[in-house]
Scaffold this motif. Structure first.
Motif, mmCIF file in Angstrom:
data_model
loop_
_atom_site.group_PDB
_atom_site.id
_atom_site.type_symbol
_atom_site.label_atom_id
_atom_site.label_comp_id
_atom_site.label_asym_id
_atom_site.label_seq_id
_atom_site.Cartn_x
_atom_site.Cartn_y
_atom_site.Cartn_z
ATOM 1 N N ALA A 116 7.418 11.164 -0.563
ATOM 2 C CA ALA A 116 7.163 10.979 0.873
ATOM 3 C C ALA A 116 8.068 9.904 1.452
ATOM 4 N N ARG A 117 8.272 8.834 0.715
ATOM 5 C CA ARG A 117 9.152 7.762 1.195
ATOM 6 C C ARG A 117 10.582 8.263 1.393
ATOM 7 N N ALA A 118 11.075 9.084 0.467
ATOM 8 C CA ALA A 118 12.443 9.594 0.570
ATOM 9 C C ALA A 118 12.639 10.469 1.800
ATOM 10 N N LEU A 119 11.561 11.108 2.253
ATOM 11 C CA LEU A 119 11.650 12.016 3.395
ATOM 12 C C LEU A 119 11.305 11.346 4.720
ATOM 13 N N SER A 145 0.830 -1.201 0.000
ATOM 14 C CA SER A 145 0.000 0.000 0.000
ATOM 15 C C SER A 145 0.867 1.255 0.000
ATOM 16 N N VAL A 146 0.223 2.380 -0.205
ATOM 17 C CA VAL A 146 0.929 3.657 -0.146
ATOM 18 C C VAL A 146 1.632 3.818 1.196
ATOM 19 N N THR A 147 0.893 3.589 2.277
ATOM 20 C CA THR A 147 1.482 3.734 3.614
ATOM 21 C C THR A 147 2.644 2.766 3.817
ATOM 22 N N GLU A 148 2.478 1.523 3.396
ATOM 23 C CA GLU A 148 3.541 0.521 3.583
ATOM 24 C C GLU A 148 4.790 0.891 2.784
ATOM 25 N N ASN A 149 4.623 1.431 1.581
ATOM 26 C CA ASN A 149 5.773 1.861 0.800
ATOM 27 C C ASN A 149 6.529 2.980 1.503
ATOM 28 N N ILE A 150 5.793 3.937 2.060
ATOM 29 C CA ILE A 150 6.446 5.059 2.737
ATOM 30 C C ILE A 150 7.151 4.594 4.008
#
Length: 236
Positions: A155-158, A103-108
């Motif tokens: 978002a993941r990078a940050l 999911s988006v959250t899991e990727n981040i």
């Protein structure tokens, strides 16, 4: 934001890199100060993505020195480079490299987990809201549009509070509104975490927001003369 000019986050000396014996990059010297915000641009084929992948430890086989956060990348094994990248760098790849079934959250959340740092749900939620992807939290990455994937990658990078953020064409799929949202968040997070930002991009809409601008075509001696003239300096 003023950089601490005496301390380098990234230092390159006598860098040479080739694909199939064809020179791609020849850079005599490049220093990026810790805490600075640098935009690197140039025509297609001038080596922007290659430089980013070398600094990120994704590409090897170069000669010369690439020192990142005081570590000479050539001295690291492949596994050690992976650990170093997770611990010190936030990377926005041009192809995003999201895990399609997560999911988006899991990727981040992958970023702090790989960096062995605590996951901060409230902070991640705030970033997702700022980038207008909070409503996509449970959606698998494979179902996102190109622009949505780009915002998730940002978002993941940050998410892990990286020392250095490397971003390869991070606004290429974003309209003016979402590009501004991304850069606002990027610089806000950088201010909080004293993060060094290095962006490579054709997109010069927001050039004046960066401390330093570098035309890679003028810096890269592997390119035939006449393809560009280096322009590097503090923002006016």
């Amino acid at each position: 934001m003023k950089a601490a000019a005496a301390v380098s986050a990234i230092q390159i000396e006598n860098l040479r890199f080739a694909y199939a014996q064809k020179p791609v990059l020849e850079i005599a010297r490049l220093k990026i100060a810790r805490g600075s915000h640098t935009l690197i641009s140039g025509d297609s084929g001038c080596g922007k993505s290659t430089l980013m992948n070398l600094i990120g430890g994704v590409l090897t086989g170069y000669s010369g020195k690439i020192e990142v956060s005081g570590t000479e990348l050539a001295n690291l094994t492949a596994a050690a480079r992976d650990r170093f990248r997770a611990a010190h760098l936030g990377v926005i790849f041009q192809q995003f490299n999201l895990i399609p079934y997560l999911s988006v959250t899991e990727n981040i959340e992958l970023a702090p987990k790989l960096a062995k740092k605590p996951v901060e749900p409230a902070r991640i939620q705030a970033m997702m809201q700022h980038l207008q992807i909070a409503e996509l939290a449970a959606m698998p990455a494979a179902k996102l549009s190109h622009g949505q994937q780009q915002r998730v990658a940002a978002a993941r990078a940050l998410a892990a509070g990286a020392e250095i953020v490397l971003a390869d064409e991070p606004t290429s799929a974003l309209d003016d509104h979402n590009a501004r949202l991304f850069l606002d968040l990027l610089f806000k997070e950088a201010e909080v975490n004293k993060t060094t930002i290095v962006v490579v991009s054709h997109d010069l809409r927001y050039r004046k927001r960066f401390d330093q601008f570098i035309d890679l075509a003028g810096l890269n001696r592997a390119i035939e003369s006449g393809h560009g003239k280096k322009t590097a300096g503090r923002k006016s």
